[in-house]
Design an enzyme around this catalytic site. Structure first.
Site, PDB file in Angstrom:
ATOM      1  N   LYS A 110       0.955  -1.335  -0.039  1.00 33.95           N
ATOM      2  CA  LYS A 110      -0.044  -0.020   0.014  1.00 33.95           C
ATOM      3  C   LYS A 110       0.847   1.266  -0.107  1.00 33.95           C
ATOM      4  CE  LYS A 110      -4.354  -1.597   1.564  1.00 33.95           C
ATOM      5  NZ  LYS A 110      -5.100  -2.062   2.747  1.00 33.95           N
ATOM      6  N   LYS A 192      -4.649 -12.407  -5.705  1.00 35.36           N
ATOM      7  CA  LYS A 192      -5.793 -12.905  -5.039  1.00 35.36           C
ATOM      8  C   LYS A 192      -6.931 -12.097  -5.562  1.00 35.36           C
ATOM      9  CE  LYS A 192      -5.878 -10.002  -0.794  1.00 35.36           C
ATOM     10  NZ  LYS A 192      -6.449  -9.994   0.597  1.00 35.36           N
ATOM     11  N   LYS A 195     -11.799  -7.380  -3.487  1.00 33.67           N
ATOM     12  CA  LYS A 195     -13.037  -6.341  -3.640  1.00 33.67           C
ATOM     13  C   LYS A 195     -12.624  -5.114  -4.230  1.00 33.67           C
ATOM     14  CE  LYS A 195     -12.790  -6.210   1.488  1.00 33.67           C
ATOM     15  NZ  LYS A 195     -13.380  -7.148   2.428  1.00 33.67           N
TER      16      LYS A 195
HETATM   17  P1  TYM Z   1     -10.624  -8.844   4.601  1.00 28.17           P
HETATM   18  O1  TYM Z   1     -11.724  -8.129   5.340  1.00 28.17           O
HETATM   19  O2  TYM Z   1      -9.615  -8.287   3.782  1.00 28.17           O
HETATM   20  O3  TYM Z   1     -11.087 -10.407   4.414  1.00 28.17           O
HETATM   21  C1  TYM Z   1     -11.663 -10.925   5.457  1.00 28.17           C
HETATM   22  C2  TYM Z   1     -11.435 -12.512   5.417  1.00 28.17           C
HETATM   23  O4  TYM Z   1     -11.411 -13.198   3.844  1.00 28.17           O
HETATM   24  C3  TYM Z   1     -10.217 -13.833   3.511  1.00 28.17           C
HETATM   25  N1  TYM Z   1      -9.734 -13.460   2.204  1.00 28.17           N
HETATM   26  C4  TYM Z   1      -9.705 -14.535   1.180  1.00 28.17           C
HETATM   27  N2  TYM Z   1      -9.624 -15.872   1.451  1.00 28.17           N
HETATM   28  C5  TYM Z   1      -9.534 -16.452   0.468  1.00 28.17           C
HETATM   29  N3  TYM Z   1      -9.331 -15.707  -0.935  1.00 28.17           N
HETATM   30  C6  TYM Z   1      -9.221 -14.719  -0.918  1.00 28.17           C
HETATM   31  N4  TYM Z   1      -9.174 -14.113  -2.341  1.00 28.17           N
HETATM   32  C7  TYM Z   1      -9.660 -13.784   0.042  1.00 28.17           C
HETATM   33  N5  TYM Z   1      -9.838 -12.466   0.140  1.00 28.17           N
HETATM   34  C8  TYM Z   1     -10.022 -12.257   1.461  1.00 28.17           C
HETATM   35  C9  TYM Z   1      -9.139 -13.150   4.495  1.00 28.17           C
HETATM   36  O5  TYM Z   1      -8.018 -13.857   4.873  1.00 28.17           O
HETATM   37  C10 TYM Z   1      -9.836 -12.940   5.606  1.00 28.17           C
HETATM   38  O6  TYM Z   1      -9.963 -14.017   6.673  1.00 28.17           O
HETATM   39  N6  TYM Z   1      -7.067  -7.676   8.308  1.00 28.17           N
HETATM   40  C11 TYM Z   1      -8.272  -8.608   8.160  1.00 28.17           C
HETATM   41  C12 TYM Z   1      -9.366  -8.317   8.826  1.00 28.17           C
HETATM   42  C13 TYM Z   1      -9.116  -8.581  10.551  1.00 28.17           C
HETATM   43  C14 TYM Z   1      -9.013  -9.855  11.198  1.00 28.17           C
HETATM   44  C15 TYM Z   1      -8.788  -9.269  12.586  1.00 28.17           C
HETATM   45  C16 TYM Z   1      -8.954 -10.831  10.607  1.00 28.17           C
HETATM   46  C17 TYM Z   1      -9.065  -7.262  11.207  1.00 28.17           C
HETATM   47  N7  TYM Z   1      -8.667  -7.995  12.448  1.00 28.17           N
HETATM   48  C18 TYM Z   1      -8.465 -10.354  13.532  1.00 28.17           C
HETATM   49  C19 TYM Z   1      -8.697 -12.035  11.834  1.00 28.17           C
HETATM   50  C20 TYM Z   1      -8.730 -11.603  13.176  1.00 28.17           C
HETATM   51  C21 TYM Z   1      -8.737  -8.126   6.703  1.00 28.17           C
HETATM   52  O7  TYM Z   1      -8.480  -7.268   6.035  1.00 28.17           O
HETATM   53  O8  TYM Z   1      -9.687  -9.182   6.313  1.00 28.17           O
END
Ligand code: TYM
Length: 329
Positions: A110, A192, A195
């Site tokens: 980023k 990957k 969104k």
């Molecule tokens: P976020 O909001 O980007 O994504 C949520 C969850 O979806 C999974 N994910 C995917 N899994 C497989 N293939 C993909 N293309 C894909 N895109 C997204 C992510 O691995 C995630 O599990 N930082 C985290 C949010 C967060 C969090 C936490 C997670 C904040 N605090 C504490 C666990 C524990 C995030 O941005 O996920």
């Protein structure tokens, strides 16, 4: 066993989020004590339209429930409704180093070498560590892309425990599902599914209609050898589609390779589109029902209260260890 995980509020949930996150969350609710969160504070690391953000929080909450989460058993809430996340994040910030935070790949991606980057993007993983540690979490189900962040949460927990001779934090473990852990973009299987990608045909969103799903899959990048075989290096496009097919159908990759031996990509993609539509239609219907129901806010408020009861106890232990405050917690 306590499980914690979070999803950022954004309007466009895609099948990567479903397969990598929601589906696993729901499975775990029968085995563990689950706490799930809509991480709205993470999403303001870049400016967000306030009215839109509030709607997105409710959107994600509705997706959790539509995917099968039972909020009577499990806890579901919005991160900013439980103050302990931000409070613990500060304590952990004071236990972190700029070196380790600047090595985070998401920060590097980023920041792209800019001289000045919003500080929230830099400290984002510390807030994530606080989310996890404030519930004495044992297991964190996430996609592969979060591995480095989970490692940081573990490092911070161990560091603080060592400083105080143990007993401050539970050291959490990441659970990276093998299937669906990394769903790749349909137009470029080397990155990957996300969104934020510009090309809407790079992903299948959970709200996509039949026409869009068929079009996105029929356009999905494959290769020219025409063989349906799993080989991430040489055939990343076909491997990604096989992975998606496998998690949607519950069939193993080998089974699918056998089933489609000698058949062209057209039939395979068409069957995958049918299966995707069949899987997503009931989810979408449930989503629309819950998203517009009056109960949704009440569910989140109840979740926040239950989450707060756990988090306050952990925070009291941490403040006590660090010698913070004079108020009896
Ligand atoms: P976020 O909001 O980007 O994504 C949520 C969850 O979806 C999974 N994910 C995917 N899994 C497989 N293939 C993909 N293309 C894909 N895109 C997204 C992510 O691995 C995630 O599990 N930082 C985290 C949010 C967060 C969090 C936490 C997670 C904040 N605090 C504490 C666990 C524990 C995030 O941005 O996920």
């Amino acid at each position: 066993m306590r499980v914690f995980s979070g999803v950022q509020p954004s309007g466009d949930m895609h099948i990567g989020n479903y397969l990598g996150a929601f589906k696993q969350f729901v499975k775990l609710q029968y085995e563990a004590d689950c706490v799930y969160c809509v991480v709205d504070m993470h999403s303001i690391t870049l400016p967000k339209d306030p009215a839109e953000l509030r709607q997105y929080i409710l959107d994600i909450a509705a997706w959790y429930i539509a995917c099968g989460l039972d909020t009577k058993g499990s806890i579901l809430f919005a991160q900013s409704d439980v103050g302990a996340h931000a409070e613990l994040a500060w304590v952990l910030t004071c236990s972190s180093y700029t070196g380790e935070l600047s090595r985070m790949t998401q920060f590097k991606a980023k920041g792209k070498g800019a001289e000045s980057v919003p500080a929230g993007i830099f400290t984002y993983p510390v807030l994530m560590a606080a989310d996890i540690l404030v519930y004495d979490t044992d297991v964190v189900p996430v996609g592969e892309d979060q591995r480095q962040h989970i490692e940081l949460a573990r490092d911070l927990a161990i560091r603080v425990n060592n400083r105080f001779g143990g007993g401050v934090f539970v050291v959490p473990e990441g659970r990276y599902v093998t299937e669906g852990a990394r769903i790749m973009a349909l137009d470029d299987p080397t990155v990957k599914m996300s969104k934020s990608a510009e090309n809407e045909y790079s992903r299948i969103s959970l709200l996509d209609d039949e026409g869009k799903i068929r079009k996105a899959l029929s356009r999905a990048t494959t290769d020219s050898d025409g063989e349906i075989r799993y080989d991430e290096e040489k055939k990343p496009g076909v491997s990604n589609l096989l992975n998606i097919y496998s998690v949607f159908s519950g069939k193993s990759i080998e089974e699918l390779e056998k089933q489609y031996a000698g058949q062209g990509y057209g039939t395979f993609k068409n069957d995958l589109a049918d299966l995707t539509i069949e899987t997503l239609t009931p989810l979408r219907e449930k989503y629309l029902e819950i998203r517009h129901s009056d109960e949704l806010v009440g569910i989140l408020l109840d979740g926040a209260e239950r989450a707060n009861a756990i988090a306050e106890k952990v925070l009291a232990r941490v403040y006590d260890k660090f010698g913070l405050g004079v108020r009896k917690r």
